[in-house]
Design an enzyme around this catalytic site. Structure first.
Site, PDB file in Angstrom:
ATOM      1  N   SER A   1      -4.413 -14.099  12.979  1.00 42.46           N
ATOM      2  CA  SER A   1      -3.694 -13.968  11.712  1.00 42.46           C
ATOM      3  C   SER A   1      -2.189 -13.898  11.963  1.00 42.46           C
ATOM      4  O   SER A   1      -1.630 -14.769  12.625  1.00 42.46           O
ATOM      5  CB  SER A   1      -4.215 -12.751  10.948  1.00 42.46           C
ATOM      6  OG  SER A   1      -3.758 -12.762   9.607  1.00 42.46           O
TER       7      SER A   1
ATOM      8  N   ASP B   1      -9.107 -16.776   7.842  1.00 41.63           N
ATOM      9  CA  ASP B   1      -8.513 -15.735   8.670  1.00 41.63           C
ATOM     10  C   ASP B   1      -9.447 -15.288   9.801  1.00 41.63           C
ATOM     11  O   ASP B   1     -10.597 -14.916   9.579  1.00 41.63           O
ATOM     12  CB  ASP B   1      -8.174 -14.543   7.777  1.00 41.63           C
ATOM     13  CG  ASP B   1      -7.210 -13.576   8.445  1.00 41.63           C
ATOM     14  OD1 ASP B   1      -7.395 -13.276   9.629  1.00 41.63           O
ATOM     15  OD2 ASP B   1      -6.277 -13.117   7.765  1.00 41.63           O
TER      16      ASP B   1
END
Length: 735
Positions: free
Chosen positions: A73, A219
């Protein structure tokens, strides 16, 4: 026996001596072989990941060489930037220049959208479209498409020098994403660096997934938010430095809305895999967890404070880091090997548009005339990317500069919307004067695009509520640059009309109008469009209640029509800067009159205030405007102290000055800000059909609060006029 024993002792001594000499020589020649291998892990946490930059500052100051790096991320973003040769200082400069609030709103600046799409976006809520495919209706895949974020990544890692490929980086890198279909972990160790960074940051529901090889990636925090195992696999480090910036679980009193529940579910999944990862740390590893109390995953604008907290956390383990320090010369040599050669800016030899299936690639390619033979200009390419994206035909538009047979190819890759090219669009409108009148309307339309290779469009729809309407529109560009066009618009609408005298509602009419516009036009760059054509109208007014005040019955008339629509506002609804000039001229020879209108507006931000000026004039250059086609004044920010269309006549002159103050911002991903404002207005209506006793200029004052929201602009305001009425307005939705 004695001789053999003596020879054996001598042999042992000689071996020991040569071993010592060889060891000393190897140590002096290759210090790196003696130092421990170090793997760096940067975890995910949204905006909290800016703390990684502070940690990297300390690692550089202590001259800690990194043998491999893994990130998830925001940690994937910082890891990728570091592996691409960016120093922490350069990362902070990029953060300083970034407008994070704007970055999470994919819409380009309104002045960079062509007038056709600007008008559509005002009539229908941006982002409200639902795709119609053979499989049925398909909603938008995320609140944010990630277009501006991807372009930011390109600029961050200097893609104008060539698209960085992970396998070519001198620092081994792993970026973690999640396969949304299977739930498996996806580890990027080759391919486009910026694509890997974008995939790793795709928060489910907020940002659209990234398409890659037939799967959808989101993600990486869902499966491995602190990827310690991945860095061990990457370079088998002796010591792992792991930085955890994950968000803590919400408390019971913080969970209420659907968004908070969804966020808590993601946090629970993330914390479970983080706990497992941290359990694999060894006593010799270094664990850094910055104190980020009070900083949320969406606080990107607090990046400087967040980075400082990361620095403080790294300084807390400075003793352990100093043991890993290298000599200046050795560290400098290593870092020099990490930074790619950027001494020569490559020149573009050709432009290639790839990946288009149903749309016309020549229409896209027309945007890039003049690119060949020049180095890539990051500002220009970003602007052109956003203009193409603003056509609302693609999920994303990206680029890469790739070498091919001693040539540099600028590859433009628009990704067509999976749920197009047919859409259902919606708009809502609530317009009320408390205690007097209110209108409520829902607007729906079916929009077909790319009817042909030049991008023809057909829009058909209707409006339900107080102002019912049916309409159909054909829009046909005539060239690949879509500069010239023809259009036809046919509509039927019923609208209530109130007649006022001495501030009293003396009559209510029902007005039906059928209208046909056949126009040809030209787009003047991004300024707007000019149109010329024929307009045919049929109006029928019938008295519902009250006293007969204007002519009833039906009237059919037509004439030549010309329109100019130029605009350079920075926002669709509530600008902070820019201007607009909108004018029209209609000549009806059979009725012996003409009608002209000119509306000019200007917005400027000065200090902490936003100023708006407006001048509007309308009238009849030839003859007099009949009662079935008059001009009117009255309503919110159009002489706010009078009811809507309270002043009706043959001509209008109007001017206003408004001042606004921004008092709040909506959360990231939701457009707009919240404002309070005040307006001073003055206007005059000549040849009045209503309010015949109000001669000369009339003055009005308004105060209001409002903002641009996902439902369009929202206002609550109060208007007052000495010769009018006190009105409290509520407005929600698209005009």
């Amino acid at each position: 026996m004695r001789t053999q024993k003596f020879n054996l002792l001598k042999l042992i001594k000689d071996f020991a001596l040569w071993s010592l000499i060889a060891g000393s020589l190897c140590s002096s020649l290759t210090y790196a072989d003696a130092r421990p291998r170090i793997g760096l892990v940067l975890g995910g946490g949204g905006a909290r990941g800016a703390a990684h930059i502070g940690v990297l500052e300390v690692l550089r100051e202590q001259r800690v060489q990194i043998d491999c790096i893994a990130g998830t991320s925001m940690g994937g973003l910082v890891s990728g930037a570091f592996a691409a040769g960016l120093t922490p200082g350069e990362m902070m400069q990029a953060m300083d220049k970034a407008d994070w609030r704007d970055m999470f709103m994919d819409s380009p600046v309104a002045s960079d959208i062509n007038s056709r799409n600007r008008n559509l976006s005002r009539r229908f809520l941006p982002g409200s479209e639902i795709g119609i495919t053979p499989k049925g209706a398909v909603p938008l895949p995320g609140v944010v498409g990630g277009q501006k974020i991807k372009l930011f990544f390109n600029k961050l890692v200097r893609s104008e020098y060539g698209e960085p490929q992970i396998e070519n980086l001198k620092m081994p890198l792993s970026v973690i994403a999640t396969d949304l279909v299977s739930g498996d972990k996806v580890v990027f160790q080759k391919g486009s660096l910026t694509k890997a960074m974008r995939a790793s940051m795709s928060v489910p529901g907020l940002m659209s997934p990234v398409e890659d090889g037939g799967t959808r990636l989101v993600d990486g925090g869902l499966v491995d938010n602190v990827p310690i195992d991945e860095v061990r696999k990457r370079c088998n480090p002796d010591i792992v430095i792991a930085v955890n910036v994950g968000s803590p679980l919400l408390k019971a009193n913080e969970i209420g809305s659907l968004l908070s529940v969804a966020g808590q579910m993601v946090n629970i999944l993330t914390e479970q895999n983080v706990t497992k990862s941290l359990a694999s740390l060894k006593p010799t590893d270094i664990y850094i967890k910055p104190d980020l109390e009070g900083i949320t995953a969406g606080d990107f604008e607090r990046y400087a404070e967040t980075a400082q907290r990361g620095r403080a956390a790294a300084e807390a383990v400075i003793g352990q880091l100093q043991k890993l320090s290298q000599e200046d010369k050795q560290y400098a040599a290593w870092w020099a090997s990490v930074v790619p050669d950027r001494s020569t800016m490559p020149v573009i030899d050709d432009v290639e548009v790839a990946g288009i299936k149903r749309t016309n690639k020549d229409v896209v390619a027309a945007r890039f005339e003049g690119y060949a033979g020049k180095p890539l200009d990051p500002q220009r390419i970003d602007k052109d990317m956003m203009q193409i994206y603003g056509e609302n035909e693609f999920d994303s538009v990206d680029y890469s500069l790739l070498p091919a047979r001693d040539r540099n190819i600028l590859r433009v890759t628009p990704v067509e919307k999976e749920f197009g090219p047919d859409y259902v669009r919606a708009g809502i409108n609530l317009d009320s004067i408390l205690g007097r009148e209110a209108t409520y309307d829902l607007r729906l339309a079916y929009h077909k695009t790319w009817l042909n290779s030049l991008g023809g469009e057909w829009l058909i729809g209707g409006q339900l509520g107080n102002k019912p309407k049916l309409f159909t529109e054909i829009y046909q560009p005539l060239d690949t640059a879509r500069r010239f066009f023809v259009e036809g618009v046919m509509s039927y609408q019923r609208e209530p009309l109130k007649i006022w005298q001495d501030n009293k509602n003396i009559a209510d009419y029902k007005v039906d109008e059928a209208k046909l516009d056949l126009m040809s036009g030209m787009q003047v760059g991004l300024l707007g469009a000019v149109r010329l054509g024929w307009t045919e109208r049929r109006r029928e007014a019938s008295l519902e209640t009250g006293t007969l005040a204007i002519e009833s019955g039906s009237k059919t008339f037509g004439g030549w029509s010309a329109k100019v629509d130029f605009e350079q506002f920075d926002r669709l609804y509530m600008p902070t800067s820019g201007w607009m000039i909108r004018g029209s001229y209609f000549d009806a020879p059979s009725e012996n009159y003409s009608k002209a209108e000119l509306d000019m507006r200007l917005s400027r931000s000065i200090g902490g205030l936003i100023f708006h000026g407006r001048l509007y004039g309308a009238g009849s250059p030839r003859g007099e405007l009949p009662s079935f086609d008059p001009v009117a004044m009255g309503g919110f920010l159009n002489m706010s102290g009078f009811a809507r269309q309270q002043l009706v006549g043959d001509s209008v002159s109007y001017g206003s000055i408004r001042t606004e103050k921004v008092v709040g911002q909506l959360p990231l991903g939701l457009r707009g800000d919240m404002r309070v404002g005040m307006a001073v207005e003055s206007g005059k209506v000549g040849g009045r059909y209503t309010e015949t006793n109000l001669d000369g200029w009339q003055n009005s004052l308004a105060i209001y609060a409002g903002g641009e929201t996902p439902l369009g602009p929202v206002y609550v305001g109060y208007g007052y006029a000495p010769n009018g009425m006190s009105n409290i307005y509520v407005f929600v939705g698209t005009p």
